[in-house]
Design an enzyme around this catalytic site. Structure first.
Site, PDB file in Angstrom:
ATOM      1  N   GLU A  47      54.728  59.770  36.809  1.00 54.58           N
ATOM      2  CA  GLU A  47      55.565  59.048  35.843  1.00 54.58           C
ATOM      3  C   GLU A  47      57.011  58.969  36.326  1.00 54.58           C
ATOM      4  O   GLU A  47      57.408  59.653  37.274  1.00 54.58           O
ATOM      5  CB  GLU A  47      55.485  59.727  34.471  1.00 54.58           C
ATOM      6  CG  GLU A  47      54.090  59.622  33.877  1.00 54.58           C
ATOM      7  CD  GLU A  47      53.982  60.187  32.472  1.00 54.58           C
ATOM      8  OE1 GLU A  47      52.954  59.950  31.834  1.00 54.58           O
ATOM      9  OE2 GLU A  47      54.916  60.877  32.016  1.00 54.58           O
ATOM     10  N   GLU A  58      44.631  56.323  39.372  1.00 56.46           N
ATOM     11  CA  GLU A  58      43.654  55.475  40.071  1.00 56.46           C
ATOM     12  C   GLU A  58      44.320  54.694  41.204  1.00 56.46           C
ATOM     13  O   GLU A  58      43.778  54.586  42.305  1.00 56.46           O
ATOM     14  CB  GLU A  58      42.998  54.505  39.085  1.00 56.46           C
ATOM     15  CG  GLU A  58      42.193  55.177  37.991  1.00 56.46           C
ATOM     16  CD  GLU A  58      43.008  55.464  36.722  1.00 56.46           C
ATOM     17  OE1 GLU A  58      44.219  55.777  36.829  1.00 56.46           O
ATOM     18  OE2 GLU A  58      42.413  55.371  35.632  1.00 56.46           O
ATOM     19  N   CYS A  92      45.109  48.877  36.909  1.00 65.05           N
ATOM     20  CA  CYS A  92      44.268  49.594  37.875  1.00 65.05           C
ATOM     21  C   CYS A  92      42.959  48.850  38.120  1.00 65.05           C
ATOM     22  O   CYS A  92      42.469  48.811  39.249  1.00 65.05           O
ATOM     23  CB  CYS A  92      44.001  51.019  37.397  1.00 65.05           C
ATOM     24  SG  CYS A  92      45.455  52.083  37.551  1.00 65.05           S
TER      25      CYS A  92
END
Ligand SMILES: [Zn+2]
Length: 132
Positions: A47, A58, A92
């Site tokens: 993050e 992912e 993703c």
């Protein structure tokens, strides 16, 4: 992929999850990709205070695979402590489609898991064949 392969991939995803940097959401996620040859590449979410700069586990695993020169991505395990299995987010799904449109995905949560195909999660995917 047999169940032993999936168990190794599940463990790799949870080990990656332990390294997640998620001070804002508190939602740590790990991911482990397995090639057809059995190579495992992992990623965790990272993050950022500028939220849009965050990268999911992912895509981190996908980047690790590309950086390692790996292709032939066959399976993905996702690990979280959510109450139920969490499928990959939309970004993703699109990223994974680029290199692994036939990917089989298992998402492991605190007490449950689910299996998906990427094709079922991203029907009518946009790909390079749409580019003119
Ligand atoms: Zn994502």
């Amino acid at each position: 992929m047999n169940e032993s392969d999936w168990e190794a991939l599940r463990k790799a995803a949870f080990a990656a999850r332990a390294k997640a940097y998620a001070p804002y959401s508190g939602f740590a996620v790990g991911a482990a990709l397995r090639t057809e040859a059995g190579v495992i590449l992992v990623g965790c979410n990272v993050e950022n205070a500028s939220y849009g700069a965050t990268i999911c586990a992912e895509r981190a695993a996908l980047a690790a695979a590309v950086c390692a020169g790996e292709r032939g991505l066959a399976a993905l395990a996702i690990a979280s402590d959510a109450p139920g299995p969490t499928p990959p987010c939309g970004i993703c799904r699109q990223s994974l489609h680029e290199l692994a449109p036939d990917l089989v995905i298992r998402s492991y949560a605190a007490a449950d898991w689910a299996e998906y195909t990427l094709a079922s999660l991203l029907p009518h995917a946009f790909g390079s064949d749409q580019l003119v």
